[in-house]
Write an enzyme that holds these catalytic residues in place. Structure first.
Site, PDB file in Angstrom:
ATOM      1  N   TYR A 235       0.807  -1.219  -0.048  1.00  0.00           N
ATOM      2  CA  TYR A 235      -0.056  -0.116  -0.022  1.00  0.00           C
ATOM      3  C   TYR A 235       1.022   1.203   0.228  1.00  0.00           C
ATOM      4  O   TYR A 235       2.162   1.136   0.137  1.00  0.00           O
ATOM      5  CB  TYR A 235      -0.865  -0.014   1.304  1.00  0.00           C
ATOM      6  CG  TYR A 235      -0.368   0.429   2.584  1.00  0.00           C
ATOM      7  CD1 TYR A 235      -0.388   1.832   3.069  1.00  0.00           C
ATOM      8  CD2 TYR A 235       0.335  -0.522   3.326  1.00  0.00           C
ATOM      9  CE1 TYR A 235       0.158   2.363   4.189  1.00  0.00           C
ATOM     10  CE2 TYR A 235       0.951   0.097   4.686  1.00  0.00           C
ATOM     11  CZ  TYR A 235       0.826   1.258   5.063  1.00  0.00           C
ATOM     12  OH  TYR A 235       1.432   1.899   6.204  1.00  0.00           O
ATOM     13  N   CYS A 236       0.407   2.421  -0.171  1.00  0.00           N
ATOM     14  CA  CYS A 236       0.987   3.813  -0.314  1.00  0.00           C
ATOM     15  C   CYS A 236      -0.134   4.825   0.224  1.00  0.00           C
ATOM     16  O   CYS A 236      -0.850   4.606   1.417  1.00  0.00           O
ATOM     17  CB  CYS A 236       1.399   4.053  -1.396  1.00  0.00           C
ATOM     18  SG  CYS A 236       0.316   4.054  -2.808  1.00  0.00           S
ATOM     19  N   GLY A 237      -0.111   5.910  -0.207  1.00  0.00           N
ATOM     20  CA  GLY A 237      -1.010   6.778   0.049  1.00  0.00           C
ATOM     21  C   GLY A 237      -2.361   6.688  -0.662  1.00  0.00           C
ATOM     22  O   GLY A 237      -3.411   6.839  -0.143  1.00  0.00           O
ATOM     23  N   SER A 262      -5.273   1.928   0.140  1.00  0.00           N
ATOM     24  CA  SER A 262      -4.073   2.478   0.852  1.00  0.00           C
ATOM     25  C   SER A 262      -4.234   3.503   1.770  1.00  0.00           C
ATOM     26  O   SER A 262      -5.605   3.267   2.563  1.00  0.00           O
ATOM     27  CB  SER A 262      -3.331   3.011  -0.177  1.00  0.00           C
ATOM     28  OG  SER A 262      -2.657   2.077  -1.069  1.00  0.00           O
ATOM     29  N   ALA A 263      -3.526   4.045   2.237  1.00  0.00           N
ATOM     30  CA  ALA A 263      -3.746   5.082   3.724  1.00  0.00           C
ATOM     31  C   ALA A 263      -4.829   5.951   3.411  1.00  0.00           C
ATOM     32  O   ALA A 263      -5.533   6.291   4.371  1.00  0.00           O
ATOM     33  CB  ALA A 263      -2.433   5.677   3.808  1.00  0.00           C
TER      34      ALA A 263
END
Length: 276
Positions: A235-237, A262-263
């Site tokens: 995951y990331c932003g 993601s986030a």
């Protein structure tokens, strides 16, 4: 992972130049994106792109509508994305190459989504547009003849928000963002999902923007101690940099899952925290 396997994911600049001369039906997609402003870089495309390349907007073409609870860049609807793919002139057997700026994760979002949708043989241009040895074309291109692609969702695995904690508990949740975004005491935008491990995707490329050799990539991931055969989740932003992490793992023969929300999805629910 053999060189033949690597070439199923990546194509070098000189190879692509020869490939396009022999396979003019190839669809080339330019997925350039401005960071940290976080918007499509159509101006850069118009100023110079690979001959015949079509511009792709990460938000308009590679994401669905955000409700504020499902993340900033959720998956587009199947029918909607099928229409988009057809407008790019893609059919059942059309070869596709995607590229962007060196080290940019944006093209990997296109690779991931097209592969998830059932497009076979999508490859990334190693080194991005900066490595292209030929002349660049300026301005827009004519719309191609519409393709006949039929979407088959599920070509790559995803992780739903409810399953994220189980990946974290097993040490299989990878955060693809830079370390400063993963954990920084004075950055109000920093923070990660509890139990995640920071594996910045930018570290997988050399200074010129080419993907590191397989042996160096394997050493990097081996240091994480991920068991053989495990399927980590990335995951990331907003699900863009993480798509590049999934791509790099796929180059190594590791089947990784993308947490699309993601986030931005995780933090939309106040009961789910991000820690620093």
């Amino acid at each position: 992972m053999s060189e033949a396997d690597r070439s199923a994911h990546l194509i070098g600049p000189a190879e692509l130049q020869s490939w396009l001369a022999d396979r003019p039906e190839t669809v080339v997609l330019d997925v350039r994106h401005v960071m940290p402003a976080d918007h499509a870089d159509r101006d850069a495309y118009l100023a110079g792109h690979l001959p015949g390349a079509q511009f792709v907007d990460v938000d308009a073409d590679l994401a669905g509508a955000s409700t504020g609870r499902n993340g900033k860049r959720p998956l587009p609807g199947a029918a909607e994305f099928e229409k988009t793919v057809r407008q790019w002139g893609i059919g059942a057997d059309t070869p596709v190459v995607v590229y962007g700026a060196p080290r940019s994760p944006a093209p990997a979002r296109a690779w991931w989504l097209l592969t998830w949708a059932g497009v076979a043989g999508v490859r990334l241009l190693d080194g991005g547009v900066a490595a292209w040895p030929g002349e660049l074309q300026t301005g827009p291109v004519d719309a191609p003849v519409e393709g006949d692609f039929v979407i088959r969702p599920g070509g790559l695995p995803v992780v739903e928000v409810g399953d994220v904690p189980s990946f974290a508990e097993r040490g299989l949740l990878l955060d693809a963002r830079p370390a400063a975004k993963f954990s920084h005491p004075t950055d109000p935008g920093a923070g990660h999902i509890p139990g995640a491990r920071n594996v910045p995707v930018a570290e997988f490329f050399d200074a010129a923007g080419f993907l590191l050799p397989d042996d160096q990539l394997r050493e990097h991931f081996a240091a994480l101690g991920i068991p053989a055969g495990a399927e980590p989740a990335a995951y990331c932003g907003t699900g863009v940099a993480a798509a590049l992490e999934v791509f790099v793992l796929s180059v190594l023969g590791v089947r990784a899952r993308l947490y699309v929300g993601s986030a931005s999805e995780w933090s939309a629910d106040p009961s789910r925290v991000l820690v620093r």
